[in-house]
Design a protein around this motif. Structure first.
Motif, mmCIF file in Angstrom:
data_model
loop_
_atom_site.group_PDB
_atom_site.id
_atom_site.type_symbol
_atom_site.label_atom_id
_atom_site.label_comp_id
_atom_site.label_asym_id
_atom_site.label_seq_id
_atom_site.Cartn_x
_atom_site.Cartn_y
_atom_site.Cartn_z
ATOM 1 N N ILE A 328 0.873 -1.293 0.379
ATOM 2 C CA ILE A 328 -0.043 -0.036 0.036
ATOM 3 C C ILE A 328 0.843 1.215 0.035
ATOM 4 O O ILE A 328 1.996 1.319 0.864
ATOM 5 C CB ILE A 328 -0.941 0.169 1.288
ATOM 6 C CG1 ILE A 328 -1.854 -1.254 1.019
ATOM 7 C CG2 ILE A 328 -1.910 1.390 1.282
ATOM 8 C CD1 ILE A 328 -2.318 -1.742 2.554
ATOM 9 N N ALA A 329 0.355 1.896 -0.899
ATOM 10 C CA ALA A 329 1.460 3.177 -1.048
ATOM 11 C C ALA A 329 0.887 4.414 -0.497
ATOM 12 O O ALA A 329 -0.158 4.795 -0.736
ATOM 13 C CB ALA A 329 1.840 3.357 -2.573
ATOM 14 N N ALA B 116 -10.198 -7.018 0.862
ATOM 15 C CA ALA B 116 -11.313 -6.779 -0.153
ATOM 16 C C ALA B 116 -11.017 -6.271 -1.487
ATOM 17 O O ALA B 116 -11.615 -6.464 -2.560
ATOM 18 C CB ALA B 116 -12.252 -5.799 0.669
ATOM 19 N N LEU B 117 -9.897 -5.268 -1.458
ATOM 20 C CA LEU B 117 -9.884 -4.699 -2.772
ATOM 21 C C LEU B 117 -9.147 -5.576 -3.663
ATOM 22 O O LEU B 117 -9.420 -5.612 -4.722
ATOM 23 C CB LEU B 117 -8.974 -3.404 -2.509
ATOM 24 C CG LEU B 117 -9.661 -2.166 -1.962
ATOM 25 C CD1 LEU B 117 -8.626 -1.037 -1.584
ATOM 26 C CD2 LEU B 117 -10.631 -1.475 -3.135
ATOM 27 N N ARG B 118 -8.147 -6.488 -3.098
ATOM 28 C CA ARG B 118 -7.525 -7.421 -3.751
ATOM 29 C C ARG B 118 -8.353 -8.607 -4.568
ATOM 30 O O ARG B 118 -8.388 -8.786 -5.663
ATOM 31 C CB ARG B 118 -6.339 -8.172 -3.007
ATOM 32 C CG ARG B 118 -5.222 -7.099 -2.609
ATOM 33 C CD ARG B 118 -4.167 -7.075 -3.568
ATOM 34 N NE ARG B 118 -3.079 -6.162 -3.120
ATOM 35 C CZ ARG B 118 -2.481 -5.320 -3.734
ATOM 36 N NH1 ARG B 118 -2.998 -4.959 -4.699
ATOM 37 N NH2 ARG B 118 -1.392 -4.542 -3.335
ATOM 38 N N LEU B 126 -1.755 -0.235 -3.670
ATOM 39 C CA LEU B 126 -3.385 0.378 -3.379
ATOM 40 C C LEU B 126 -3.153 1.695 -2.850
ATOM 41 O O LEU B 126 -2.248 2.008 -2.323
ATOM 42 C CB LEU B 126 -3.833 -0.555 -2.078
ATOM 43 C CG LEU B 126 -4.104 -1.942 -2.525
ATOM 44 C CD1 LEU B 126 -4.405 -2.980 -1.247
ATOM 45 C CD2 LEU B 126 -5.034 -2.106 -3.552
ATOM 46 N N PRO B 127 -3.989 2.607 -3.256
ATOM 47 C CA PRO B 127 -3.958 3.817 -2.567
ATOM 48 C C PRO B 127 -4.327 3.866 -1.237
ATOM 49 O O PRO B 127 -5.304 3.248 -0.859
ATOM 50 C CB PRO B 127 -5.135 4.711 -3.550
ATOM 51 C CG PRO B 127 -5.446 3.861 -4.505
ATOM 52 C CD PRO B 127 -5.094 2.490 -4.115
ATOM 53 N N ILE B 128 -3.548 4.785 -0.518
ATOM 54 C CA ILE B 128 -3.542 4.404 1.026
ATOM 55 C C ILE B 128 -5.041 4.992 1.550
ATOM 56 O O ILE B 128 -5.649 4.576 2.371
ATOM 57 C CB ILE B 128 -2.727 5.583 1.803
ATOM 58 C CG1 ILE B 128 -2.566 5.269 3.113
ATOM 59 C CG2 ILE B 128 -2.920 6.861 1.216
ATOM 60 C CD1 ILE B 128 -1.455 4.049 3.679
ATOM 61 N N ALA B 147 -10.158 6.248 -7.003
ATOM 62 C CA ALA B 147 -11.586 6.054 -7.951
ATOM 63 C C ALA B 147 -10.940 5.246 -9.102
ATOM 64 O O ALA B 147 -11.367 4.402 -9.661
ATOM 65 C CB ALA B 147 -12.019 7.290 -8.228
ATOM 66 N N ASN B 148 -9.811 5.151 -9.686
ATOM 67 C CA ASN B 148 -9.180 4.880 -11.086
ATOM 68 C C ASN B 148 -9.244 3.467 -10.773
ATOM 69 O O ASN B 148 -9.252 2.661 -11.737
ATOM 70 C CB ASN B 148 -7.870 5.639 -11.382
ATOM 71 C CG ASN B 148 -8.198 7.042 -11.921
ATOM 72 O OD1 ASN B 148 -9.398 7.241 -12.205
ATOM 73 N ND2 ASN B 148 -7.045 7.670 -12.057
ATOM 74 N N VAL B 149 -8.576 2.879 -9.553
ATOM 75 C CA VAL B 149 -8.507 1.545 -9.367
ATOM 76 C C VAL B 149 -9.680 0.771 -9.267
ATOM 77 O O VAL B 149 -9.840 -0.509 -9.374
ATOM 78 C CB VAL B 149 -7.533 1.210 -8.136
ATOM 79 C CG1 VAL B 149 -5.978 1.761 -8.266
ATOM 80 C CG2 VAL B 149 -8.496 1.657 -6.852
#
Lengths: 575, 199
Positions: A328-329, B116-118, B126-128, B147-149
């Motif tokens: 996570i970045a 859950a995102l994976r 992943l965005p923090i 939003a983009n992911v």
């Protein structure tokens, strides 16, 4: 690695520029107000001021010595606490309570009453589920105004003591209080309040709104509605910030979108709580007839503030390596709002802990260890960079006196400040002003860590738990009011001990400042000679910073070492 | 003498109460009602005459066809659900607390949200903001990256072409104020309502 966003730096620079531009006009205006001179708003407010004096039977020409000034100050605050306590306990039967909220329990009412009157605004309750509209608008808003004006009155009295020569009188508390409210707090709060409404901060007396969720939720049965709390928030918000009070309308305080909806409101809110404490340095310079003295103090404050902000910003941008390790970045966004980002969040936090405002727009408990440590450090310095309205400057003047005295001893010059000899009595009072909060923090924290009633409230394990307790008493003793909010402090033990810490931290230094004012006012003026240490050059500014840091660091280094610093090592070292 | 001071203090409290707690809020309320009625009333969004939310307050979304907001701590703060405005507040979890992030996959707030995102098909970093909870628990926004992911998932769930979903996202980007203040962001509730309207 570039560890900053250029936009954040521009935002920080813009805020500093706005505040610096305000120092001179606002500072001069406040000097005129407290000296009873004609000012911008006299045509409108002078009749109102007269009306207040006539109604309350105040003779504005009649000044008093420091003892009577202090008596009036304590009396007014004491009555305020009793009044607030009664309203909180009997909230259930009072009007403007559409949600039918019951009265506060006794120890919580004591804690809250003390908290608001001492300008601390520590909150062991959640506004939206505990306090009625009546409680929020009447006693709490009232205390937001008067606690701020009372703090300003004390520093104005101290400044008069420095400026006057062989005088007995240091002013009239009722007049100073009234002028602070009418000419300074009310007009700015009114304009800021209306501005905040225009940006989306709510202001109404409606009952809570039901909204039909776009996607219904399944939790122990279907949940299909969201209840939106309402209330007169904007009028509360603007004075909460301006008066460096900080008690939120909602539990989430200025992180709540209804208190702080956009990056612009965030910027304005930060400016609101920093403007008066910073400008008061110029008021001081004007009233002692030497504005360079004011700028010197302001410079020392800003240097500590900006360096601290930089450290906090860097630490939050660097983020949490334990999270990064999971693919996570990004920076540390736990407890922060997307619209503010790291720049707007750390700027708010540094300002709020440095001013004793104590409002938060991001959850300090979830800051990185060093970021949270900077918040604690800024409070533990004694709330002087620039500190709360009034209280910050009188505490800083305590540091100035100590700096002058120690420097005098070291270089063999007579310790004197602005033409007044510094003697045993001034030193006693300065030491009380400067050390009371530190002693209170260490004694009460030690007590809480030894007793099960204290340790039971800790949310986070390990060194972070120590930080939570230390932060709580630092916040109370310095009348800040922000929290590492994980601690469940709504227990009788914490309600009472935090209440006592707030009383001690507010009233002992304030009375010491007034006593010092009385003794300085009585002194003869000694014209500067070759033996006088100049107090407006860079050398003195540097020395003042050193004195502030030494007192803060020596008192608290062990505690900061065991809390934030150990936790930082754990965070970067954990496998 | 002392009695006179007590009387003064009480009278001053009374007149300040009238001025500061009746007149002052009333003026702000009146000004708000006249000049900014929608904003003073909570920036409510109505659909067919029914209030469906506020553009300032986030709502919970978990279905694949909706963009997901950030995790919210309000459910664990005693609220009835995530994004419950009656329980506003953050998680208050410290940075080293295992409840926030733990080496065991899938435990802790961050790791749970990441899983859950994976599972929904997001690869890469992943965005923090999508795995951490906000300070208010009511954050209406996510970052553009967040939003983009999610575009691919939403497009698949709605049988909509991804570029169309992406276009709607792009239309909802709110820039920095004056080009420097705050963060570029997307309002999740408004974005999801726009998607529903688009079909």
């Amino acid at each position: 690695m570039q560890n900053f966003e250029i936009y954040d730096l521009i935002e920080i620079a813009a805020l500093l520029a706005v505040l610096l531009l305000l120092v001179k006009p606002l500072g001069s205006y406040m000097a005129r107000v407290y000296q009873g001179e004609k000012n911008l708003l006299s045509p409108v407010l002078r009749p109102l001021e007269r009306l207040v004096y006539r109604f309350a039977g105040i003779d504005e020409q009649k000044e008093s010595g420091w003892k009577q000034y202090a008596f009036a100050f304590l009396l007014f605050n004491g009555l305020g606490i009793v009044f607030l306590f009664l309203v909180l306990v009997f909230q259930g039967v009072l009007p403007l309570n559409p949600q039918g909220l019951p009265g506060f329990p006794l120890t919580l009412a004591f804690n809250t009453a003390v908290s608001f009157i001492t300008n601390t605004n520590w909150q062991n309750y959640a506004g939206e589920s505990t306090a009625s509209y009546f409680t929020q608008t009447v006693p709490l808003t009232l205390s937001h105004f008067v606690s701020a004006a009372a703090g300003m009155a004390v520093v104005i009295a101290l400044i008069r003591g420095i400026a006057r020569r062989t005088a007995e009188q240091i002013g009239n508390f009722w007049v100073d209080l009234t002028r602070g409210v009418l000419y300074i707090l009310l007009p700015i709060a009114l304009i800021a309040g209306i501005f905040l409404v225009s940006q989306g901060v709510i202001q109404n007396f409606s009952g809570y709104q039901q909204a039909r969720l776009v996607q219904a939720q399944n939790r122990n049965g279907a949940v299909t509605t969201q209840v939106l709390p309402m209330g007169p928030v904007a009028s509360f918000e603007s004075i909460k910030l301006l008066g460096t009070n900080g008690g939120g309308f909602f539990n989430a305080n200025s992180a709540h979108p209804y208190e702080n909806p956009s990056p612009l409101t965030n910027f304005v809110e930060i400016a609101l709580f920093l403007m008066i404490p910073l400008a008061l340095t110029h008021t001081f310079g004007r009233m002692v007839g030497n504005t360079r003295q004011g700028w010197a103090i302001l410079t020392a404050m800003l240097i500590i503030l900006v360096v601290s902000l930089g450290a906090m910003y860097w630490s939050e941008r660097a983020g949490n390596p334990l999270i990064h390790r999971q693919g996570i970045a990004g920076p540390n966004m736990e407890g922060k709002e997307v619209r503010f980002g790291i720049g707007g969040s750390t700027l708010f936090s540094a300002g709020t802990t440095a001013t004793s405002d104590g409002a938060v727009n991001s959850m300090l408990d979830s800051y990185t260890p060093l970021g949270g440590g900077v918040n604690m450090f800024l409070m533990l310095l004694g709330e002087v960079v620039p500190g709360g309205v009034g209280s910050g400057l009188y505490t800083m003047l305590g540091f100035v006196i100590i700096a002058v005295f120690v420097a005098g001893l070291m270089i063999g010059r007579t310790p004197e400040y602005l033409g007044k000899k510094i003697e045993v009595r001034e030193m006693w009072m300065s030491v009380i002003i400067v050390l009371t909060s530190g002693i209170s923090v260490l004694i009460f924290s030690g007590m809480a860590l030894l007793l099960p009633a204290g340790t039971g409230a800790i949310l986070n394990p390990g060194p972070h738990g120590l930080s939570e307790v230390l932060y709580a008493y630092a916040s109370a003793s310095n009348n800040n009011g922000s929290a590492f909010a994980g601690i469940s402090a709504n227990t009788s033990f914490y309600n009472l001990t935090l209440g006592f810490a707030m009383l001690l931290g507010r009233f002992l230094p304030a009375v010491a400042a007034l006593a010092m004012s009385g003794s300085l006012a009585a002194k003869k003026y000694v014209p500067p000679s070759l033996g006088t240490l100049p107090t407006n050059n860079l050398t003195f500014i540097g020395w003042l910073i050193v004195v502030v840091l030494i007192v803060g660091a020596l008192t608290f280094l062990p505690a900061l070492g065991l809390g934030p610093i150990v936790e930082h090592l754990i965070m970067i070292g954990r496998k | 003498m002392k009695l006179a001071e007590i009387k003064r203090a009480l009278l001053l409290l009374v007149i300040f109460m009238v001025l500061l707690t009746v007149i002052y809020p009333a003026v702000v309320t009146l000004a708000g009602r006249v000049a900014f009625p929608g904003k003073a009333g909570g920036s409510l969004i109505q659909q067919n005459g029914v209030v469906v939310g506020s553009s300032l307050i986030g709502q919970p979304f978990s279905e694949a066809k909706y963009f997901w907001p950030r995790p919210s701590a309000t459910a664990s703060d005693g609220g009835s659900m995530p994004y419950d405005p009656l329980a506003s507040g953050g998680s208050n979890l410290g940075p080293t607390n295992p409840k926030l992030v733990s080496p065991d996959p899938g435990t802790g707030e961050v790791s749970g949200a990441a899983k859950a995102l994976r599972d929904s098909g997001v690869t890469g970093p992943l965005p923090i903001d999508l795995v951490t909870s906000s300070g208010s628990g009511l954050d209406p926004d996510i970052t553009i990256e967040a939003a983009n992911v999610q575009v691919a998932r939403v497009a698949a769930a709605r049988n909509m072409p991804a570029p169309k979903v992406q276009q709607i996202v792009d239309d909802h980007i709110e820039g920095r104020w004056l080009g420097f203040m705050g963060t570029e962001r997307v309002n999740v509730l408004e974005l999801n309502m726009a998607l529903d309207r688009a079909g």
